[in-house]
Write an enzyme that holds these catalytic residues in place. Structure first.
Site, short mmCIF file in Angstrom:
data_model
loop_
_atom_site.label_atom_id
_atom_site.label_comp_id
_atom_site.label_asym_id
_atom_site.label_seq_id
_atom_site.Cartn_x
_atom_site.Cartn_y
_atom_site.Cartn_z
N HIS A 1 144.03 70.46 85.49
CA HIS A 1 144.74 71.74 85.34
C HIS A 1 145.74 71.93 86.49
CE1 HIS A 1 140.92 73.30 83.15
NE2 HIS A 1 141.86 73.16 82.24
N LYS B 1 134.28 78.98 72.34
CA LYS B 1 133.46 78.37 73.41
C LYS B 1 132.54 79.39 74.07
CE LYS B 1 136.84 74.85 74.90
NZ LYS B 1 137.83 74.53 75.95
N ARG C 1 145.93 65.48 77.23
CA ARG C 1 145.37 64.23 77.76
C ARG C 1 145.39 63.10 76.74
NH1 ARG C 1 140.17 67.56 79.09
NH2 ARG C 1 140.95 68.22 77.08
N SER D 1 136.88 70.56 81.65
CA SER D 1 135.94 71.56 82.18
C SER D 1 134.57 71.36 81.56
CB SER D 1 136.44 72.97 81.86
OG SER D 1 137.70 73.19 82.44
O1 PNS Z 1 141.22 75.84 77.79
P1 PNS Z 1 141.07 76.09 76.31
O2 PNS Z 1 139.68 76.58 75.99
O3 PNS Z 1 141.45 74.91 75.48
O4 PNS Z 1 142.10 77.28 75.97
C1 PNS Z 1 142.23 77.77 74.67
C2 PNS Z 1 142.90 79.14 74.65
C3 PNS Z 1 142.12 80.12 75.51
C4 PNS Z 1 144.31 79.01 75.18
C5 PNS Z 1 142.88 79.60 73.17
O5 PNS Z 1 141.55 79.75 72.75
C6 PNS Z 1 143.65 80.90 72.94
O6 PNS Z 1 144.84 80.89 72.80
N1 PNS Z 1 142.92 82.04 72.92
C7 PNS Z 1 143.54 83.33 72.67
C8 PNS Z 1 143.26 83.82 71.27
C9 PNS Z 1 144.52 83.85 70.42
O7 PNS Z 1 145.56 84.36 70.80
N2 PNS Z 1 144.41 83.28 69.19
C10 PNS Z 1 145.43 83.27 68.18
C11 PNS Z 1 146.55 82.24 68.33
S1 PNS Z 1 146.10 80.57 68.43
#
Ligand code: PNS
Length: 164
Positions: free
Chosen positions: A18, A42, A96, A133
Site C-alpha cells: 500500500h 470483508k 498485484r 492485508s
Molecule cells: O482494500 P479493499 O478491501 O480491496 O478495498 C475495497 C473498497 C473498500 C475500496 C471497496 O469495498 C469499496 O469501494 N467500498 C465502498 C462501497 C461502495 O462505494 N460500493 C459501490 C461501488 S463499487
C-alpha cells in the site's frame, strides 16, 4: 485547480505494498487522499480509527512520502460520495496480478457509472506482489513474523497486541 487522487481501501492493516502505491501516486497528483473505507464483503480485524492512525504513523515515518498526502475515513455511504465531496474524480488502486484486475474491474465500471469517477491502476514494486492485508493478518495471528511486509508502526502495533 489541483488534481486530487483518492486511494481507497480497507487497509486492515496497511502494508508495504500500500505504501508503495501511495508513494507513487503522490508523485503524480497534486493531492492524495488515502481513504479507509468499510468493505462490505470483508470482516474487519481493526476498527477504522485504528487503521487511520496506523496509516498516519506509517506515512510520518516514511521519508519518501511527501506532504501532499492526507488520511481520512468514510462511512457515510458510497466511495464516490466522498469523491464528490472533496472534488476528486480519480481513484487509484494497487494491482498485484490479473486476479486483482478481475476483482477491481466491476468496481471501476460501477464507480464510473455512478458518478463519472475514473480509476487508475498502479502497479507496485513486484517485491510486494505476494503481500496482502489478509495474509498479514493470518501470519500475525499464527505467530509468524510480519516485519518484511508491513511498515514499522504496524509491526510494533501487531507485536504489542499479540496474544500471549
Ligand atoms: O482494500 P479493499 O478491501 O480491496 O478495498 C475495497 C473498497 C473498500 C475500496 C471497496 O469495498 C469499496 O469501494 N467500498 C465502498 C462501497 C461502495 O462505494 N460500493 C459501490 C461501488 S463499487
Amino acid at each position: 485547480m489541483s488534481k486530487i487522487a483518492v486511494v481507497p481501501g480497507s487497509f486492515d492493516p496497511v502494508t508495504l505494498g500500500h505504501l508503495d502505491v501511495i508513494r507513487r501516486t503522490a508523485k503524480i497528483f497534486d493531492e492524495v487522499h488515502v481513504l479507509v473505507v468499510h468493505n462490505p464483503g470483508k470482516d474487519a480485524m481493526l476498527p477504522i480509527s485504528e487503521r487511520v492512525g496506523l496509516i498516519q504513523k506509517s506515512i510520518a515515518e516514511d521519508s519518501e512520502i511527501p506532504s501532499n498526502v492526507l488520511v481520512a475515513s468514510w462511512s457515510m455511504g458510497l466511495l464516490v460520495d466522498y469523491c464528490t465531496e472533496v472534488g476528486a474524480n480519480v481513484l487509484v488502486k494497487g494491482i498485484r496480478s490479473q486476479i486483482d484486475v478481475a476483482y477491481e474491474t466491476p468496481m471501476v465500471l460501477m464507480n464510473r457509472s455512478l458518478a463519472n469517477v475514473e480509476t487508475v491502476f498502479m502497479l507496485p514494486d513486484p517485491a510486494h506482489a505476494h503481500v496482502s492485508s489478509t495474509l498479514v493478518r493470518q501470519v500475525a495471528s499464527l505467530g509468524g513474523d510480519v516485519t518484511p511486509y508491513v511498515p514499522k508502526a504496524v509491526a510494533r502495533f501487531l507485536d504489542k497486541t499479540r496474544p500471549v
